[in-house]
Write a protein that holds these residues in place. Structure first.
Motif, PDB file in Angstrom:
ATOM      1  N   THR A  97     -33.838 -28.700 -37.866  1.00  0.00           N
ATOM      2  CA  THR A  97     -33.054 -29.295 -38.954  1.00  0.00           C
ATOM      3  C   THR A  97     -31.641 -28.716 -39.044  1.00  0.00           C
ATOM      4  O   THR A  97     -30.864 -29.146 -39.893  1.00  0.00           O
ATOM      5  CB  THR A  97     -33.762 -29.097 -40.308  1.00  0.00           C
ATOM      6  N   LYS A  98     -31.352 -27.731 -38.189  1.00  0.00           N
ATOM      7  CA  LYS A  98     -30.047 -27.065 -38.148  1.00  0.00           C
ATOM      8  C   LYS A  98     -29.708 -26.401 -39.489  1.00  0.00           C
ATOM      9  O   LYS A  98     -28.569 -26.343 -39.915  1.00  0.00           O
ATOM     10  CB  LYS A  98     -28.945 -28.042 -37.727  1.00  0.00           C
ATOM     11  N   LYS A  99     -30.734 -25.891 -40.135  1.00  0.00           N
ATOM     12  CA  LYS A  99     -30.564 -25.164 -41.396  1.00  0.00           C
ATOM     13  C   LYS A  99     -30.769 -23.683 -41.140  1.00  0.00           C
ATOM     14  O   LYS A  99     -31.753 -23.287 -40.523  1.00  0.00           O
ATOM     15  CB  LYS A  99     -31.600 -25.624 -42.439  1.00  0.00           C
ATOM     16  N   LEU A 100     -29.876 -22.860 -41.575  1.00  0.00           N
ATOM     17  CA  LEU A 100     -29.998 -21.412 -41.464  1.00  0.00           C
ATOM     18  C   LEU A 100     -30.314 -20.961 -40.043  1.00  0.00           C
ATOM     19  O   LEU A 100     -31.159 -20.089 -39.820  1.00  0.00           O
ATOM     20  CB  LEU A 100     -31.076 -20.906 -42.431  1.00  0.00           C
ATOM     21  N   VAL A 101     -29.640 -21.553 -39.076  1.00  0.00           N
ATOM     22  CA  VAL A 101     -29.888 -21.240 -37.666  1.00  0.00           C
ATOM     23  C   VAL A 101     -29.720 -19.745 -37.373  1.00  0.00           C
ATOM     24  O   VAL A 101     -30.578 -19.153 -36.711  1.00  0.00           O
ATOM     25  CB  VAL A 101     -29.016 -22.112 -36.737  1.00  0.00           C
ATOM     26  N   PRO A 102     -28.664 -19.078 -37.863  1.00  0.00           N
ATOM     27  CA  PRO A 102     -28.561 -17.639 -37.589  1.00  0.00           C
ATOM     28  C   PRO A 102     -29.774 -16.853 -38.106  1.00  0.00           C
ATOM     29  O   PRO A 102     -30.285 -15.967 -37.422  1.00  0.00           O
ATOM     30  CB  PRO A 102     -27.277 -17.220 -38.288  1.00  0.00           C
ATOM     31  N   LEU A 103     -30.262 -17.185 -39.301  1.00  0.00           N
ATOM     32  CA  LEU A 103     -31.449 -16.523 -39.841  1.00  0.00           C
ATOM     33  C   LEU A 103     -32.653 -16.788 -38.942  1.00  0.00           C
ATOM     34  O   LEU A 103     -33.414 -15.868 -38.624  1.00  0.00           O
ATOM     35  CB  LEU A 103     -31.748 -17.008 -41.265  1.00  0.00           C
ATOM     36  N   ALA A 104     -32.828 -18.017 -38.522  1.00  0.00           N
ATOM     37  CA  ALA A 104     -33.943 -18.379 -37.648  1.00  0.00           C
ATOM     38  C   ALA A 104     -33.903 -17.558 -36.358  1.00  0.00           C
ATOM     39  O   ALA A 104     -34.937 -17.067 -35.898  1.00  0.00           O
ATOM     40  CB  ALA A 104     -33.916 -19.871 -37.347  1.00  0.00           C
ATOM     41  N   LEU A 105     -32.720 -17.396 -35.791  1.00  0.00           N
ATOM     42  CA  LEU A 105     -32.593 -16.652 -34.536  1.00  0.00           C
ATOM     43  C   LEU A 105     -32.893 -15.173 -34.716  1.00  0.00           C
ATOM     44  O   LEU A 105     -33.497 -14.540 -33.840  1.00  0.00           O
ATOM     45  CB  LEU A 105     -31.189 -16.860 -33.954  1.00  0.00           C
ATOM     46  N   VAL A 106     -32.497 -14.618 -35.853  1.00  0.00           N
ATOM     47  CA  VAL A 106     -32.781 -13.203 -36.133  1.00  0.00           C
ATOM     48  C   VAL A 106     -34.282 -13.001 -36.340  1.00  0.00           C
ATOM     49  O   VAL A 106     -34.861 -12.036 -35.838  1.00  0.00           O
ATOM     50  CB  VAL A 106     -31.978 -12.717 -37.363  1.00  0.00           C
TER      51      VAL A 106
ATOM     52  N   LEU B 241     -28.596 -18.711 -27.783  1.00  0.00           N
ATOM     53  CA  LEU B 241     -28.245 -19.225 -29.117  1.00  0.00           C
ATOM     54  C   LEU B 241     -27.699 -18.111 -30.011  1.00  0.00           C
ATOM     55  O   LEU B 241     -26.806 -18.352 -30.829  1.00  0.00           O
ATOM     56  CB  LEU B 241     -29.446 -19.918 -29.757  1.00  0.00           C
ATOM     57  N   ILE B 242     -28.219 -16.899 -29.855  1.00  0.00           N
ATOM     58  CA  ILE B 242     -27.643 -15.765 -30.597  1.00  0.00           C
ATOM     59  C   ILE B 242     -26.199 -15.555 -30.159  1.00  0.00           C
ATOM     60  O   ILE B 242     -25.306 -15.364 -30.987  1.00  0.00           O
ATOM     61  CB  ILE B 242     -28.485 -14.485 -30.400  1.00  0.00           C
ATOM     62  N   TYR B 243     -25.946 -15.610 -28.860  1.00  0.00           N
ATOM     63  CA  TYR B 243     -24.577 -15.473 -28.348  1.00  0.00           C
ATOM     64  C   TYR B 243     -23.679 -16.560 -28.940  1.00  0.00           C
ATOM     65  O   TYR B 243     -22.550 -16.281 -29.363  1.00  0.00           O
ATOM     66  CB  TYR B 243     -24.589 -15.556 -26.823  1.00  0.00           C
ATOM     67  N   ASP B 244     -24.179 -17.785 -28.998  1.00  0.00           N
ATOM     68  CA  ASP B 244     -23.392 -18.897 -29.533  1.00  0.00           C
ATOM     69  C   ASP B 244     -23.112 -18.729 -31.030  1.00  0.00           C
ATOM     70  O   ASP B 244     -22.095 -19.204 -31.525  1.00  0.00           O
ATOM     71  CB  ASP B 244     -24.111 -20.224 -29.279  1.00  0.00           C
ATOM     72  N   ASN B 245     -24.002 -18.070 -31.750  1.00  0.00           N
ATOM     73  CA  ASN B 245     -23.845 -17.867 -33.191  1.00  0.00           C
ATOM     74  C   ASN B 245     -23.366 -16.457 -33.531  1.00  0.00           C
ATOM     75  O   ASN B 245     -23.459 -16.026 -34.670  1.00  0.00           O
ATOM     76  CB  ASN B 245     -25.184 -18.131 -33.895  1.00  0.00           C
ATOM     77  N   TRP B 246     -22.867 -15.740 -32.522  1.00  0.00           N
ATOM     78  CA  TRP B 246     -22.503 -14.344 -32.717  1.00  0.00           C
ATOM     79  C   TRP B 246     -21.482 -14.141 -33.837  1.00  0.00           C
ATOM     80  O   TRP B 246     -21.565 -13.147 -34.570  1.00  0.00           O
ATOM     81  CB  TRP B 246     -21.990 -13.737 -31.412  1.00  0.00           C
ATOM     82  N   SER B 247     -20.571 -15.057 -34.013  1.00  0.00           N
ATOM     83  CA  SER B 247     -19.548 -14.881 -35.049  1.00  0.00           C
ATOM     84  C   SER B 247     -20.192 -14.809 -36.440  1.00  0.00           C
ATOM     85  O   SER B 247     -19.682 -14.130 -37.325  1.00  0.00           O
ATOM     86  CB  SER B 247     -18.525 -16.020 -35.007  1.00  0.00           C
ATOM     87  N   LYS B 248     -21.341 -15.465 -36.631  1.00  0.00           N
ATOM     88  CA  LYS B 248     -22.046 -15.420 -37.918  1.00  0.00           C
ATOM     89  C   LYS B 248     -22.990 -14.229 -38.000  1.00  0.00           C
ATOM     90  O   LYS B 248     -23.393 -13.839 -39.093  1.00  0.00           O
ATOM     91  CB  LYS B 248     -22.833 -16.713 -38.112  1.00  0.00           C
ATOM     92  N   LEU B 249     -23.362 -13.678 -36.845  1.00  0.00           N
ATOM     93  CA  LEU B 249     -24.351 -12.601 -36.808  1.00  0.00           C
ATOM     94  C   LEU B 249     -23.742 -11.207 -36.677  1.00  0.00           C
ATOM     95  O   LEU B 249     -24.412 -10.217 -36.974  1.00  0.00           O
ATOM     96  CB  LEU B 249     -25.326 -12.830 -35.651  1.00  0.00           C
ATOM     97  N   LYS B 250     -22.492 -11.123 -36.244  1.00  0.00           N
ATOM     98  CA  LYS B 250     -21.932  -9.799 -35.954  1.00  0.00           C
ATOM     99  C   LYS B 250     -21.812  -8.919 -37.197  1.00  0.00           C
ATOM    100  O   LYS B 250     -21.734  -7.698 -37.057  1.00  0.00           O
ATOM    101  CB  LYS B 250     -20.583  -9.914 -35.244  1.00  0.00           C
ATOM    102  N   ILE B 251     -21.886  -9.494 -38.366  1.00  0.00           N
ATOM    103  CA  ILE B 251     -21.874  -8.706 -39.585  1.00  0.00           C
ATOM    104  C   ILE B 251     -23.102  -7.802 -39.679  1.00  0.00           C
ATOM    105  O   ILE B 251     -23.094  -6.777 -40.349  1.00  0.00           O
ATOM    106  CB  ILE B 251     -21.761  -9.607 -40.830  1.00  0.00           C
ATOM    107  N   LEU B 252     -24.159  -8.147 -38.968  1.00  0.00           N
ATOM    108  CA  LEU B 252     -25.395  -7.371 -38.982  1.00  0.00           C
ATOM    109  C   LEU B 252     -25.318  -6.114 -38.126  1.00  0.00           C
ATOM    110  O   LEU B 252     -26.143  -5.228 -38.250  1.00  0.00           O
ATOM    111  CB  LEU B 252     -26.576  -8.223 -38.506  1.00  0.00           C
ATOM    112  N   VAL B 253     -24.324  -6.064 -37.242  1.00  0.00           N
ATOM    113  CA  VAL B 253     -24.225  -4.931 -36.323  1.00  0.00           C
ATOM    114  C   VAL B 253     -23.523  -3.760 -36.980  1.00  0.00           C
ATOM    115  O   VAL B 253     -22.630  -3.850 -37.701  1.00  0.00           O
ATOM    116  CB  VAL B 253     -23.478  -5.339 -35.038  1.00  0.00           C
TER     117      VAL B 253
END
Length: 123
Positions: free
Chosen positions: A68-77, A111-123
């Motif tokens: 559904t393309k909802k919360l994709v970064p959360l799903a990947l984590v 997909l994590i690499y593709d969404n890295w800009s949204k995920l890098k805050i976690l690092v």
């Protein structure tokens, strides 16, 4: 990464997770032959009464989020430790299934690499 490729990978991974997660509830796919140690682990997870259902529910949940393309970064984590465990299960207990396990893990990493800009805050 190309947005069409990303979309295809996201949908493919979502479908894989929904189907294999739902199988943990409805048992509609044939069981593969497993070495004794792998069978013992799966048997223990089934005997617990909840563990296999929890893994299945998590896979279905993550798969639906991806589809559904909802919360994709959360799903990947959420999927990352599951992907690692799938790989380790096949490396140590059931090597015959390593290719599909690797496909799931590689798509997750891409997909994590593709969404890295949204995920890098976690690092």
């Amino acid at each position: 990464m190309n947005s069409k490729l990303t979309m295809v990978l996201r949908i493919l991974l979502g479908l894989i997770l929904v189907v294999f997660g739902a199988n943990k509830f409805f048992d509609f796919m044939p069981h593969m032959e497993m070495p004794e140690a792998a069978g013992n682990l799966m048997g223990a997870m089934m005997a617990s009464g909840y563990m296999l259902k929890l893994v299945g529910a998590t896979e279905v949940f993550v798969g639906l989020l991806l589809l559904t393309k909802k919360l994709v970064p959360l799903a990947l984590v959420v999927l990352a430790p599951i992907s690692v465990n799938i790989i380790l299960f096949h490396v140590f207990l059931a090597p015959a299934g390593i290719v599909p396990a690797a496909v799931v893990a590689i798509i997750n990493v891409l997909l994590i690499y593709d969404n890295w800009s949204k995920l890098k805050i976690l690092v």
